[in-house]
Design a protein around this motif. Structure first.
Motif, PDB file in Angstrom:
ATOM      1  N   ASP A 210      91.159  -0.141 -47.292  1.00  0.00           N
ATOM      2  CA  ASP A 210      92.085  -0.354 -46.160  1.00  0.00           C
ATOM      3  C   ASP A 210      92.485  -1.799 -45.920  1.00  0.00           C
ATOM      4  O   ASP A 210      93.073  -2.098 -44.880  1.00  0.00           O
ATOM      5  CB  ASP A 210      91.420   0.155 -44.871  1.00  0.00           C
ATOM      6  N   GLY A 213      95.401  -7.381 -45.806  1.00  0.00           N
ATOM      7  CA  GLY A 213      95.781  -8.745 -46.183  1.00  0.00           C
ATOM      8  C   GLY A 213      95.777  -9.693 -44.999  1.00  0.00           C
ATOM      9  O   GLY A 213      95.897 -10.912 -45.168  1.00  0.00           O
ATOM     10  N   LYS A 214      95.595  -9.167 -43.765  1.00  0.00           N
ATOM     11  CA  LYS A 214      95.738 -10.018 -42.567  1.00  0.00           C
ATOM     12  C   LYS A 214      94.762 -11.198 -42.561  1.00  0.00           C
ATOM     13  O   LYS A 214      95.125 -12.306 -42.191  1.00  0.00           O
ATOM     14  CB  LYS A 214      95.525  -9.183 -41.303  1.00  0.00           C
ATOM     15  N   LYS A 338      74.588 -12.281 -51.260  1.00  0.00           N
ATOM     16  CA  LYS A 338      75.851 -12.534 -51.988  1.00  0.00           C
ATOM     17  C   LYS A 338      76.140 -14.032 -52.092  1.00  0.00           C
ATOM     18  O   LYS A 338      76.660 -14.505 -53.097  1.00  0.00           O
ATOM     19  CB  LYS A 338      77.012 -11.807 -51.295  1.00  0.00           C
TER      20      LYS A 338
HETATM   21  O1  PMT Z   1      92.667  -7.577 -45.182  1.00  0.00           O
HETATM   22  P1  PMT Z   1      92.218  -7.221 -43.783  1.00  0.00           P
HETATM   23  O2  PMT Z   1      92.744  -5.883 -43.339  1.00  0.00           O
HETATM   24  O3  PMT Z   1      92.515  -8.324 -42.799  1.00  0.00           O
HETATM   25  O4  PMT Z   1      90.626  -7.039 -43.803  1.00  0.00           O
HETATM   26  C1  PMT Z   1      89.801  -8.165 -43.967  1.00  0.00           C
HETATM   27  C2  PMT Z   1      88.589  -7.862 -44.853  1.00  0.00           C
HETATM   28  C3  PMT Z   1      87.677  -6.841 -44.178  1.00  0.00           C
HETATM   29  C4  PMT Z   1      89.046  -7.308 -46.216  1.00  0.00           C
HETATM   30  C5  PMT Z   1      87.845  -9.243 -45.058  1.00  0.00           C
HETATM   31  O5  PMT Z   1      87.433  -9.723 -43.817  1.00  0.00           O
HETATM   32  C6  PMT Z   1      86.648  -9.106 -45.981  1.00  0.00           C
HETATM   33  O6  PMT Z   1      85.534  -8.803 -45.574  1.00  0.00           O
HETATM   34  N1  PMT Z   1      86.869  -9.332 -47.296  1.00  0.00           N
HETATM   35  C7  PMT Z   1      85.845  -9.127 -48.356  1.00  0.00           C
HETATM   36  C8  PMT Z   1      85.864  -7.698 -48.801  1.00  0.00           C
HETATM   37  C9  PMT Z   1      84.856  -7.446 -49.910  1.00  0.00           C
HETATM   38  O7  PMT Z   1      85.224  -7.109 -51.011  1.00  0.00           O
HETATM   39  O8  PMT Z   1      83.594  -7.682 -49.567  1.00  0.00           O
HETATM   40  P2  PMT Z   1      82.326  -7.531 -50.568  1.00  0.00           P
HETATM   41  O9  PMT Z   1      81.146  -7.740 -49.688  1.00  0.00           O
HETATM   42  O10 PMT Z   1      82.432  -6.255 -51.307  1.00  0.00           O
HETATM   43  O11 PMT Z   1      82.477  -8.707 -51.597  1.00  0.00           O
HETATM   44  C10 PMT Z   1      81.873  -9.994 -51.419  1.00  0.00           C
HETATM   45  C11 PMT Z   1      82.782 -11.077 -51.985  1.00  0.00           C
HETATM   46  O12 PMT Z   1      82.941 -10.884 -53.399  1.00  0.00           O
HETATM   47  C12 PMT Z   1      84.182 -11.116 -51.404  1.00  0.00           C
HETATM   48  O13 PMT Z   1      84.545 -12.456 -51.255  1.00  0.00           O
HETATM   49  C13 PMT Z   1      85.038 -10.403 -52.448  1.00  0.00           C
HETATM   50  O14 PMT Z   1      86.374 -10.916 -52.481  1.00  0.00           O
HETATM   51  C14 PMT Z   1      84.316 -10.733 -53.736  1.00  0.00           C
HETATM   52  N2  PMT Z   1      84.384  -9.699 -54.790  1.00  0.00           N
HETATM   53  C15 PMT Z   1      84.019  -8.417 -54.562  1.00  0.00           C
HETATM   54  C16 PMT Z   1      84.070  -7.497 -55.587  1.00  0.00           C
HETATM   55  C17 PMT Z   1      84.503  -7.913 -56.862  1.00  0.00           C
HETATM   56  N3  PMT Z   1      84.556  -7.062 -57.874  1.00  0.00           N
HETATM   57  N4  PMT Z   1      84.852  -9.183 -57.060  1.00  0.00           N
HETATM   58  C18 PMT Z   1      84.795 -10.076 -56.059  1.00  0.00           C
HETATM   59  O15 PMT Z   1      85.129 -11.249 -56.246  1.00  0.00           O
END
Ligand code: PMT
Length: 404
Positions: A210, A213-214, A338
């Motif tokens: 969901d 991008g905001k 992480k």
């Molecule tokens: O876009 P919005 O609607 O405003 O929502 C914002 C958000 C919820 C998407 C944002 O605030 C957020 O939490 N973004 C990170 C989402 C995510 O993938 O979280 P994660 O905990 O799964 O990943 C940790 C980090 O690793 C993140 O920086 C992600 O970009 C990165 N990642 C994750 C998976 C992957 N295969 N490669 C990555 O680089």
């Protein structure tokens, strides 16, 4: 140097209008350009000529005949402003700003500007404490408008209490702080990732999430407004990306990986707010997959590359890496893991199940975690969280790295 330091100063009708003359002088002495807009009521308190002389620029009012360029002029001023200040700000202009009313030069220009807005209220105590004004102030604060004052004391109307405009020096310092923040990333290259990725199964189906991008867009916008050279790599988004940045569109996690790793070596700061899919389908079908008459459909998923971990592996001295952690339980514990595993300097942990936080809303609630500490941020606009993240990045860049 001083490439762009222009203040648009709105003056509304109040006895404190005369005090803004000192503010204009201070700004000019500091080498800051000042462009004054006066409401019609303000011109009854002080002559526009005073401000014209002090600012060295024509004063815009509604009392003069509108020049042919009037329509473009307010947009030109709105765009020119690095900081937009209204001092003194009456209860009336606060109400107009809160409601988006644009019925004169000042309110029209204030509505159009993208510059940070600073207001210095000045009014009778009863007006300042009135429910309507309280509500308008809360609305404006929630929208990111900054306030300086009002101060308490004796008012021109004879009452005593809050309502006096802050002294020009206090307003000047608040403007300086905003101007400094505006240049705080000047000369730096910042890459921001935003939005969801899509993993296609067949021509009509995909795996995604969901993310709108905001959050990433707010970060890109805030970095742009602080003078950075911003590259925004975004997946699939429903929000409108900001202008004034280099936009790179991708769809799958693999294409996000390719776009980010191709550019990461050149960047000073990398902020990964995108939500890439951790898995993709082992097989992608060329034609629409047909229903299999009641039989269960088993689809195999394979792991996608971890972009942040790869960027962390390639990290070079002088780079600052920021990740986000979208969690549903044990938020800080997972986020810390992480931070370490992806070799980040800062991770922004958000509990995406909390109301007003995470995916597809305009606000967020986050904890900013570094190797040495954590700071909780309350429910706030994503743009305000973006400013907090950039402040944290700047303070990390000023702190020498820890011996490990
Ligand atoms: O876009 P919005 O609607 O405003 O929502 C914002 C958000 C919820 C998407 C944002 O605030 C957020 O939490 N973004 C990170 C989402 C995510 O993938 O979280 P994660 O905990 O799964 O990943 C940790 C980090 O690793 C993140 O920086 C992600 O970009 C990165 N990642 C994750 C998976 C992957 N295969 N490669 C990555 O680089």
């Amino acid at each position: 140097m001083n490439a762009k330091r222009e203040v648009v100063l709105g003056i509304t009708g109040g006895i404190a209008a005369y005090k803004s003359a000192e503010l204009v002088s201070r700004l000019r002495k500091a080498g800051i350009g000042v462009h004054v807009i006066m409401t019609e009521h303000a011109t009854r308190f002080v002559s526009p000529l005073t401000y014209e002389t002090l600012s060295g620029n024509p004063v815009v009012t509604d009392t003069f005949d509108r020049p042919a360029t009037w329509e473009v002029e307010h947009i030109a001023l709105a765009k020119l402003a690095d900081v937009f200040v209204i001092a003194p700000a009456t209860a009336n202009i606060l109400a107009k700003l809160a409601c988006g009313i644009a019925d004169d030069m000042l309110s029209t220009t204030a509505l159009a500007t993208k510059a940070p807005l600073l207001v210095a209220p000045a009014m009778n105590t009863g007006m300042w404490t009135a429910d309507a004004t309280r509500h308008n102030v809360d609305t404006l604060r929630a929208r990111g408008v900054r306030f300086v004052g009002p101060e308490g004391g004796f008012l021109a109307c004879g009452d005593s209490g809050p309502g006096r405009m802050s002294e020009p020096v206090a307003i000047f310092e608040a403007i300086q702080a905003l101007l400094t923040a505006r240049q705080s990333l000047s000369g730096l290259r910042v890459m921001v990732t935003a939005g969801a990725t899509r993993e296609r199964l067949d021509p009509v189906r995909f795996l995604s999430n969901d993310s709108s991008g905001k959050m990433g867009f707010a970060l890109a916008e805030a970095a742009r407004d602080r003078g950075a050279d911003v590259t925004l790599v975004c997946g699939v988004t429903t929000a409108q990306p900001p202008t004034g940045v280099t936009l790179v569109r991708v769809e799958s996690t693999q294409s996000l990986y390719d776009a980010v790793t191709a550019r990461c070596g050149d960047m000073d700061i990398i902020i990964q707010a995108a939500a890439p899919a951790d898995y993709r389908f082992a097989r992608r079908y060329d034609q629409k997959l047909k229903k299999q008459s009641g039989a269960p459909l088993v689809l195999e998923l394979v792991e996608n590359p971890d972009i942040a971990a790869e960027v962390g592996r390639r990290k070079r001295p002088g780079q600052t890496l920021v990740g986000f952690a979208a969690e549903t339980e044990r938020v800080t514990e997972h986020a810390r893991e992480k931070l370490q595993r992806k070799n980040l300097d800062l991770i922004v942990a958000n509990d995406v199940t909390a109301p007003g936080a995470g995916f597809n809303v305009d606000t967020n609630i986050a904890t900013l975690i570094t190797r040495t500490g954590a700071t909780e941020r309350p429910l706030q606009r994503k743009r305000d969280l973006a400013e907090d993240v950039l402040d944290a990045v700047l303070s990390l860049r000023q702190t020498p790295p820890e011996e490990s």
